[in-house]
Scaffold this motif. Structure first.
Motif, short mmCIF file in Angstrom:
data_model
loop_
_atom_site.label_atom_id
_atom_site.label_comp_id
_atom_site.label_asym_id
_atom_site.label_seq_id
_atom_site.Cartn_x
_atom_site.Cartn_y
_atom_site.Cartn_z
N PHE A 1 26.39 2.84 19.64
CA PHE A 1 25.49 3.99 19.76
C PHE A 1 26.08 5.06 20.68
O PHE A 1 25.97 6.26 20.41
CB PHE A 1 24.14 3.50 20.30
N LEU A 2 26.71 4.62 21.78
CA LEU A 2 27.20 5.56 22.78
C LEU A 2 28.53 6.18 22.40
O LEU A 2 28.73 7.40 22.55
CB LEU A 2 27.32 4.84 24.13
N PHE A 3 29.45 5.37 21.91
CA PHE A 3 30.82 5.84 21.72
C PHE A 3 31.20 6.15 20.28
O PHE A 3 32.06 6.98 20.04
CB PHE A 3 31.81 4.80 22.27
N ALA A 4 30.60 5.48 19.30
CA ALA A 4 31.01 5.66 17.91
C ALA A 4 29.83 5.56 16.97
O ALA A 4 29.81 4.73 16.06
CB ALA A 4 32.07 4.65 17.54
N PRO A 5 28.80 6.40 17.14
CA PRO A 5 27.62 6.30 16.28
C PRO A 5 27.97 6.64 14.83
O PRO A 5 28.54 7.69 14.56
CB PRO A 5 26.66 7.33 16.87
N PRO A 6 27.66 5.75 13.90
CA PRO A 6 28.00 6.01 12.49
C PRO A 6 27.41 7.31 11.95
O PRO A 6 28.05 7.99 11.14
CB PRO A 6 27.42 4.79 11.76
N GLU A 7 26.22 7.67 12.41
CA GLU A 7 25.57 8.87 11.88
C GLU A 7 26.29 10.16 12.29
O GLU A 7 26.02 11.23 11.74
CB GLU A 7 24.11 8.94 12.31
N SER A 8 27.20 10.07 13.28
CA SER A 8 27.93 11.26 13.74
C SER A 8 29.35 11.31 13.20
O SER A 8 30.15 12.13 13.66
CB SER A 8 27.96 11.28 15.27
#
Length: 335
Positions: free
Chosen positions: A123-130
């Motif tokens: 969630f913090l470093f590699a959020p899939p949605e981003s």
């Protein structure tokens, strides 16, 4: 025929450096097993063969990380610490009390909060949605990616008493400054409160602060932690004039100055694809309200885009450090 181990990167520019380490001891406390040092701070230092910059840099890692966050990247390249040494700086890389090589024992530091799960790291470093905007995390997004595993293997935990953890960070960093003299603090994420507190305790020894994706915004209410008590920190900040309760600072921050931040040059660095970037403009406003000389340093203003919260670790880390070096150069030229 010579053999290069697979984890070594032939693209790394050779550099001659001096290295070493030291400890900032914690206060001695009695326990049923005898006397222990409470929350010592491990410090690794690196310096070029010739230091050309007037003030050293103290690198303070974030959240559940450790000092290795500054030394290398998940794909095996050298990290910001080496880039800064190449720029002529002596660098001090710390492991905050209870993190990394700074040992933790509950009889010294108290209980810990639950460990940080892989879901939180994602969630913090590699959020899939981003993924579309977050182009500088080009590695596999998911728990099984080797780079993600390198990142999360270094992650630890917070103290259950979050305010006490920040207080310890500030006190130990202040003691480090007592030993090395005036310096610039470079903090990342949840390491930023320790930087604010160290400056607050040693206002004459902090020449500037670079806060990379710092914790915020002021007075944010984090689940399980409550509101950031002093706007910037959960641990006590001293102010001028003094306050009897933190609510006084919140009610009228313009009526107070925070020693160590008042008049101090501060750069707040953000990545264009970071979900945390939105918290930085109100943080800069608050810093300036309490007297700081703070400015926002968005990477996209330097043509660097696609970075998230872990911009010191991402594929273009050697580029993300350049605006920071340029800001420090401009600061020295103005003095």
């Amino acid at each position: 025929m010579t053999h290069t181990p697979p984890h070594l990167d032939d693209r790394i520019e050779p550099i001659t450096i001096r290295t070493g380490f030291l400890w900032i001891p914690g206060e001695q406390i009695p326990t049923p097993h005898g006397t222990l040092p409470r929350g010592p701070l491990y410090v690794e230092w690196l310096a070029p063969a010739e230091v050309t910059r007037p003030h050293p840099l103290v690198l303070v890692h974030g959240g559940g990380g450790q000092g290795t966050d500054w030394l290398g990247t998940p794909d095996g390249r050298q990290g910001w610490a080496y880039d800064l040494v190449r720029a002529g700086y002596a660098v001090y890389v710390v492991d905050r009390p209870g993190h990394g090589r700074s040992p933790h024992h509950p009889e010294g530091l108290g209980p810990t909060a639950p460990p940080l799960p892989l879901e939180f790291a994602s969630f913090l470093f590699a959020p899939p949605e981003s993924a579309d905007a977050h182009t500088q995390w080009p590695w596999e997004r998911g728990f099984d990616g080797p780079e993600f595993q390198q990142l999360t293997s270094a992650m630890g935990f917070f103290l259950a008493d979050f305010a006490e953890g920040q207080r310890l960070d500030g006190e130990r960093l202040a003691a480090l400054l007592d030993r090395i003299g005036p310096a610039v603090l470079v903090t990342h994420s949840a390491g930023s409160p320790g930087g604010w507190l160290a400056a607050n305790r040693r206002p004459d020894l902090v020449k500037a602060i670079v806060a990379v994706e710092p914790m915020g915004p002021p007075y944010a209410d984090f689940p399980g932690l409550g509101e950031i008590t002093y706007g910037l920190t959960y641990a006590e900040l001293t102010t001028e004039p003094p306050i009897d309760a933190p609510e006084q600072l919140k009610a009228d921050p313009a009526a107070h100055r925070v020693p160590g931040l008042s008049g101090t040059p501060i750069a707040v660095v953000t990545g264009s694809a970071s979900g945390s970037a939105a918290q930085s403009p109100p943080l800069v406003d608050f810093l300036n309200t309490v007297g700081a000389d703070a400015e926002l340093l968005p990477l996209e203003d330097s043509g660097i885009v696609g970075n998230g919260h872990g911009l010191i670790l991402e594929a273009n880390s050697a580029e993300t450090v350049k605006p920071v070096i340029a800001w420090l150069d401009a600061l020295e030229e103005s003095r």
